[in-house]
Motif scaffolding. Structure first.
Motif, PDB file in Angstrom:
ATOM      1  N   GLU A 163      26.359  43.374 -14.393  1.00  0.00           N
ATOM      2  CA  GLU A 163      25.004  44.634 -14.679  1.00  0.00           C
ATOM      3  C   GLU A 163      25.277  45.695 -15.757  1.00  0.00           C
ATOM      4  O   GLU A 163      24.960  45.852 -16.600  1.00  0.00           O
ATOM      5  CB  GLU A 163      24.276  45.682 -13.630  1.00  0.00           C
ATOM      6  CG  GLU A 163      23.729  44.221 -12.194  1.00  0.00           C
ATOM      7  CD  GLU A 163      24.481  43.796 -12.044  1.00  0.00           C
ATOM      8  OE1 GLU A 163      26.206  44.235 -11.019  1.00  0.00           O
ATOM      9  OE2 GLU A 163      24.623  42.587 -11.159  1.00  0.00           O
ATOM     10  N   GLN A 183      22.851  44.553 -17.819  1.00  0.00           N
ATOM     11  CA  GLN A 183      21.705  46.306 -18.171  1.00  0.00           C
ATOM     12  C   GLN A 183      22.571  47.082 -18.704  1.00  0.00           C
ATOM     13  O   GLN A 183      21.980  48.658 -19.483  1.00  0.00           O
ATOM     14  CB  GLN A 183      21.408  46.269 -17.084  1.00  0.00           C
ATOM     15  CG  GLN A 183      20.913  45.469 -16.401  1.00  0.00           C
ATOM     16  CD  GLN A 183      20.177  45.989 -14.926  1.00  0.00           C
ATOM     17  OE1 GLN A 183      20.716  46.685 -14.055  1.00  0.00           O
ATOM     18  NE2 GLN A 183      20.007  44.822 -14.102  1.00  0.00           N
ATOM     19  N   GLY A 236      35.097  47.594 -26.402  1.00  0.00           N
ATOM     20  CA  GLY A 236      34.023  46.979 -26.687  1.00  0.00           C
ATOM     21  C   GLY A 236      33.675  45.639 -27.271  1.00  0.00           C
ATOM     22  O   GLY A 236      32.946  45.076 -27.677  1.00  0.00           O
ATOM     23  N   ASP A 275      35.181  57.280 -36.758  1.00  0.00           N
ATOM     24  CA  ASP A 275      34.460  56.457 -34.605  1.00  0.00           C
ATOM     25  C   ASP A 275      33.852  54.783 -35.336  1.00  0.00           C
ATOM     26  O   ASP A 275      34.832  53.922 -34.170  1.00  0.00           O
ATOM     27  CB  ASP A 275      33.042  56.770 -35.016  1.00  0.00           C
ATOM     28  CG  ASP A 275      32.458  56.226 -36.213  1.00  0.00           C
ATOM     29  OD1 ASP A 275      32.282  56.084 -36.955  1.00  0.00           O
ATOM     30  OD2 ASP A 275      30.762  56.021 -36.007  1.00  0.00           O
ATOM     31  N   VAL A 279      38.276  51.200 -32.534  1.00  0.00           N
ATOM     32  CA  VAL A 279      36.673  52.253 -32.483  1.00  0.00           C
ATOM     33  C   VAL A 279      36.966  52.884 -31.096  1.00  0.00           C
ATOM     34  O   VAL A 279      38.270  53.347 -29.632  1.00  0.00           O
ATOM     35  CB  VAL A 279      35.631  51.416 -31.934  1.00  0.00           C
ATOM     36  CG1 VAL A 279      36.114  50.618 -30.207  1.00  0.00           C
ATOM     37  CG2 VAL A 279      34.231  51.564 -31.749  1.00  0.00           C
ATOM     38  N   LYS A 323      32.943  55.811 -27.549  1.00  0.00           N
ATOM     39  CA  LYS A 323      31.643  56.789 -26.888  1.00  0.00           C
ATOM     40  C   LYS A 323      31.620  58.056 -28.230  1.00  0.00           C
ATOM     41  O   LYS A 323      30.574  58.611 -28.500  1.00  0.00           O
ATOM     42  CB  LYS A 323      32.502  58.606 -25.653  1.00  0.00           C
ATOM     43  CG  LYS A 323      32.462  57.170 -24.965  1.00  0.00           C
ATOM     44  CD  LYS A 323      31.328  56.750 -23.675  1.00  0.00           C
ATOM     45  CE  LYS A 323      31.208  56.027 -22.534  1.00  0.00           C
ATOM     46  NZ  LYS A 323      32.093  55.779 -21.537  1.00  0.00           N
ATOM     47  N   VAL A 355      29.159  56.288 -30.884  1.00  0.00           N
ATOM     48  CA  VAL A 355      27.025  56.599 -29.779  1.00  0.00           C
ATOM     49  C   VAL A 355      26.546  58.306 -30.338  1.00  0.00           C
ATOM     50  O   VAL A 355      25.671  58.546 -31.267  1.00  0.00           O
ATOM     51  CB  VAL A 355      27.249  56.336 -29.025  1.00  0.00           C
ATOM     52  CG1 VAL A 355      25.663  56.997 -28.112  1.00  0.00           C
ATOM     53  CG2 VAL A 355      28.205  55.303 -28.776  1.00  0.00           C
ATOM     54  N   PRO A 359      24.091  48.120 -32.359  1.00  0.00           N
ATOM     55  CA  PRO A 359      25.314  47.603 -31.655  1.00  0.00           C
ATOM     56  C   PRO A 359      25.255  46.375 -30.540  1.00  0.00           C
ATOM     57  O   PRO A 359      26.167  45.237 -30.604  1.00  0.00           O
ATOM     58  CB  PRO A 359      26.582  48.156 -32.495  1.00  0.00           C
ATOM     59  CG  PRO A 359      25.575  49.161 -31.928  1.00  0.00           C
ATOM     60  CD  PRO A 359      24.001  48.721 -32.987  1.00  0.00           C
ATOM     61  N   PHE A 360      24.262  47.049 -29.606  1.00  0.00           N
ATOM     62  CA  PHE A 360      23.561  46.425 -28.625  1.00  0.00           C
ATOM     63  C   PHE A 360      22.678  46.970 -28.644  1.00  0.00           C
ATOM     64  O   PHE A 360      22.468  48.297 -28.778  1.00  0.00           O
ATOM     65  CB  PHE A 360      25.184  46.603 -27.377  1.00  0.00           C
ATOM     66  CG  PHE A 360      25.339  48.067 -27.330  1.00  0.00           C
ATOM     67  CD1 PHE A 360      25.291  49.276 -26.526  1.00  0.00           C
ATOM     68  CD2 PHE A 360      26.559  48.828 -28.321  1.00  0.00           C
ATOM     69  CE1 PHE A 360      25.088  50.866 -26.190  1.00  0.00           C
ATOM     70  CE2 PHE A 360      26.390  49.756 -28.172  1.00  0.00           C
ATOM     71  CZ  PHE A 360      26.241  50.649 -27.256  1.00  0.00           C
TER      72      PHE A 360
HETATM   73  N1  CAA Z   1      24.830  48.300 -13.822  1.00  0.00           N
HETATM   74  C1  CAA Z   1      23.869  49.200 -14.631  1.00  0.00           C
HETATM   75  N2  CAA Z   1      24.506  49.889 -15.442  1.00  0.00           N
HETATM   76  C2  CAA Z   1      25.926  50.370 -15.450  1.00  0.00           C
HETATM   77  C3  CAA Z   1      26.686  49.381 -14.669  1.00  0.00           C
HETATM   78  C4  CAA Z   1      26.496  49.123 -14.163  1.00  0.00           C
HETATM   79  N3  CAA Z   1      27.225  48.719 -12.868  1.00  0.00           N
HETATM   80  N4  CAA Z   1      28.188  50.249 -14.823  1.00  0.00           N
HETATM   81  C5  CAA Z   1      27.836  50.964 -15.810  1.00  0.00           C
HETATM   82  N5  CAA Z   1      26.519  50.755 -15.907  1.00  0.00           N
HETATM   83  C6  CAA Z   1      26.293  51.689 -18.026  1.00  0.00           C
HETATM   84  C7  CAA Z   1      26.331  53.154 -18.247  1.00  0.00           C
HETATM   85  O1  CAA Z   1      25.929  54.093 -17.668  1.00  0.00           O
HETATM   86  C8  CAA Z   1      26.402  53.129 -19.543  1.00  0.00           C
HETATM   87  O2  CAA Z   1      25.098  53.708 -19.450  1.00  0.00           O
HETATM   88  P1  CAA Z   1      24.365  54.559 -20.465  1.00  0.00           P
HETATM   89  O3  CAA Z   1      25.143  54.645 -21.593  1.00  0.00           O
HETATM   90  O4  CAA Z   1      22.539  54.899 -20.824  1.00  0.00           O
HETATM   91  O5  CAA Z   1      24.316  55.875 -19.422  1.00  0.00           O
HETATM   92  C9  CAA Z   1      26.374  51.670 -19.957  1.00  0.00           C
HETATM   93  O6  CAA Z   1      26.763  50.867 -18.743  1.00  0.00           O
HETATM   94  C10 CAA Z   1      27.892  51.657 -21.128  1.00  0.00           C
HETATM   95  O7  CAA Z   1      29.091  52.167 -19.877  1.00  0.00           O
HETATM   96  P2  CAA Z   1      30.129  52.999 -20.284  1.00  0.00           P
HETATM   97  O8  CAA Z   1      29.720  54.159 -20.561  1.00  0.00           O
HETATM   98  O9  CAA Z   1      31.153  53.248 -19.277  1.00  0.00           O
HETATM   99  O10 CAA Z   1      30.607  52.315 -21.239  1.00  0.00           O
HETATM  100  P3  CAA Z   1      31.407  51.651 -21.709  1.00  0.00           P
HETATM  101  O11 CAA Z   1      33.100  51.877 -21.517  1.00  0.00           O
HETATM  102  O12 CAA Z   1      31.317  50.289 -21.179  1.00  0.00           O
HETATM  103  O13 CAA Z   1      31.272  51.578 -23.514  1.00  0.00           O
HETATM  104  C11 CAA Z   1      30.749  50.992 -25.136  1.00  0.00           C
HETATM  105  C12 CAA Z   1      30.294  51.089 -24.191  1.00  0.00           C
HETATM  106  C13 CAA Z   1      31.373  52.849 -26.439  1.00  0.00           C
HETATM  107  C14 CAA Z   1      29.144  51.387 -26.479  1.00  0.00           C
HETATM  108  C15 CAA Z   1      31.757  50.391 -26.182  1.00  0.00           C
HETATM  109  O14 CAA Z   1      30.786  48.994 -25.381  1.00  0.00           O
HETATM  110  C16 CAA Z   1      31.822  50.302 -27.416  1.00  0.00           C
HETATM  111  O15 CAA Z   1      33.249  50.726 -27.001  1.00  0.00           O
HETATM  112  N6  CAA Z   1      31.265  49.339 -28.018  1.00  0.00           N
HETATM  113  C17 CAA Z   1      31.798  49.212 -29.870  1.00  0.00           C
HETATM  114  C18 CAA Z   1      31.528  50.568 -30.235  1.00  0.00           C
HETATM  115  C19 CAA Z   1      30.442  50.618 -30.472  1.00  0.00           C
HETATM  116  O16 CAA Z   1      29.583  49.627 -30.667  1.00  0.00           O
HETATM  117  N7  CAA Z   1      29.084  52.036 -30.746  1.00  0.00           N
HETATM  118  C20 CAA Z   1      28.123  51.674 -31.032  1.00  0.00           C
HETATM  119  C21 CAA Z   1      27.626  53.172 -32.244  1.00  0.00           C
HETATM  120  S1  CAA Z   1      28.703  53.460 -34.021  1.00  0.00           S
HETATM  121  C22 CAA Z   1      27.791  51.440 -34.321  1.00  0.00           C
HETATM  122  O17 CAA Z   1      26.842  51.023 -33.990  1.00  0.00           O
HETATM  123  C23 CAA Z   1      28.178  50.565 -35.882  1.00  0.00           C
HETATM  124  C24 CAA Z   1      28.789  49.539 -35.139  1.00  0.00           C
HETATM  125  O18 CAA Z   1      27.951  48.883 -35.205  1.00  0.00           O
HETATM  126  C25 CAA Z   1      30.054  49.039 -34.502  1.00  0.00           C
END
Ligand code: CAA
Length: 413
Positions: free
Chosen positions: A31, A35, A153, A188, A200, A203, A206, A246-247
């Protein structure tokens, strides 16, 4: 002068990894990915394809579907942040593979995920600058999003290409002339020369995205014509809002921010504030969610992401959106952002099939060992795996020169 996107075509690799399987392999609750990030599957490119072959496959499909003679293309732009050479542009390989004529301006653009929009705007300005002369540009955004195995990521990878014909007879989207832009030097997301995988600061990226959205949206709101009344939200003038995604959850966060900025700028803010969360959620369901179906199954396609949303939206809802106005937000790390709008033409139905549904329906789901084998061997080129759906392949690299070829006769567009 009317200028815009005449037609789009999409190419998505034939292999996809379900995120639930990746979550299990990484010891994370599924999830969190499905999710928490909103991703269900991510597209995986095998070693025989790269941005050149993906861009060429999308471009070939587009030229065939639009019945456009490649000789008539006067500008060919390829936007990517996964280029294959530090000097030779992806666009010139694509130029040859598509048989585009010699009288053509050809180059590659880079500014992280923003480059697709930079190319679209450049092409539109070039068409406008032609005055009465018939000009037609081919713009292709193509990328393979790669992060380190096991990194946060990793579930936000993906691959794909979107080709757009830009010209004076837009049947997919008439571009509005006003845009809102924003730029700032931030670290970033980046990929130093020689590295295959992006670095990257997740956080922070974002936060940078949301700050850039605020800057571009505020600039756009001020430039909107006719000017907004003091009690009017820009969102009320839009049928759908598409974001660089990106997601999918990123688009949800972005829209929440946009709705707040939009209402704060009106005299009705005091009345809206107590029910902001409810209003933002309802607005997200109506304006944003319909455009995210493909991203949830393809993952991040960097420069192509926003245009994958557009292609998918027109495919599923084009007819219903005829005559309506869309908002589009483009973000490229580093960073530059642009918010702009476009109107869906009345005759969109004739071009509303960009091939998204068909490409997704034909894919093969793979498991984690197969994903790791396809993406981590470090090999470039070779035989296409079973089920490969691209038209072009990278045969290999000899003497530091990349060798491409056409694999198969064109499938029906
Ligand atoms: N069930 C449901 N949800 C859950 C969960 C569970 N068991 N456990 C965690 N979550 C949720 C969290 O609450 C969080 O949601 P919110 O942000 O709404 O609070 C979400 O899952 C993500 O969890 P984390 O906060 O723990 O974050 P993460 O460590 O998984 O990292 C990320 C998320 C920073 C986006 C990471 O995937 C990443 O670095 N991605 C690449 C960078 C990126 O895409 N950045 C976007 C902006 S930059 C851009 O857009 C340019 C580009 O294309 C790269």
């Amino acid at each position: 002068m009317t200028v815009g996107i005449e037609r789009l075509a999409v190419y998505v690799p034939a292999y996809a990894l379900p995120l639930a399987a990746l979550a299990r392999a990484r010891g994370v609750p599924p999830e969190k990915m499905t999710q928490g990030l909103g991703v269900e599957e991510m597209a995986i490119a095998p070693p025989c394809e790269d941005v050149v072959t993906m861009a060429a496959s999308a471009g070939a499909r587009l030229l065939r579907a639009a019945h456009v003679d490649p000789e008539t293309i006067g500008m060919l732009l390829v936007a990517t942040e996964t280029g294959v050479d530090n000097a030779k542009p992806v666009a010139i390989f694509v130029h040859e593979l598509l048989g585009v004529g010699r009288r053509c301006r050809v180059y590659e653009l880079k500014h992280a995920c923003y480059a697709g929009t930079a190319a679209l705007m450049t092409a539109a300005d070039w068409v406008r600058a032609g005055g009465g002369r018939p000009r037609r540009a081919l713009v292709i955004a193509a990328d393979i999003a790669r992060y380190a195995l096991g990194s946060p990521g990793e579930p936000t990878q993906g691959a794909g290409a979107v080709a757009m014909l830009v010209g004076p007879e837009p049947r997919a989207l008439v571009l509005g002339e006003e845009t809102g832009t924003y730029a700032d030097n931030v670290y970033d997301f980046w990929r130093p020369i020689g590295r295959r995988e992006a670095l990257v600061d997740g956080k922070y990226s974002v936060e940078c995205y949301l700050a850039a959205l605020a800057g571009a949206f505020t600039a756009f709101r001020g430039a909107e014509r006719p000017a907004l009344r003091s009690d009017e939200a820009l969102g009320d003038r839009l049928a759908r809002m598409l974001y660089h995604s990106p997601f999918p959850k990123m688009a949800m966060k972005a829209h929440r921010r946009l709705v707040e900025l939009d209402w704060r700028a009106t005299e009705r803010w005091a009345a809206v504030e107590p029910r902001l969360e409810e209003a933002a959620a309802a607005s997200y369901r109506e304006l944003v969610a319909p455009g995210l179906a493909a991203v949830a199954r393809v993952g991040n396609t960097y420069t192509a992401s926003l245009y994958l949303c557009l292609a998918s939206l027109l495919e599923t809802e084009g007819r219903a959106l005829a005559g309506r106005r869309l908002g589009l937000f483009s973000y490229g790390s580093g960073c530059c952002a642009e918010l702009f709008t476009g109107t869906v033409p009345a005759d969109v139905a004739a071009v509303a099939d960009a091939g998204v549904g068909e490409a997704l329906a034909r894919r093969t789901l793979i498991d984690v060992p197969e994903y790791e084998r396809l993406t981590r061997d470090g090999e470039a080129g070779g035989e296409p795996p079973p089920g490969f759906s691209g038209e072009f392949v990278l045969h290999g690299i000899r003497d530091d020169r990349r060798e491409y070829g056409r694999l198969r006769a064109a499938l029906a567009a």
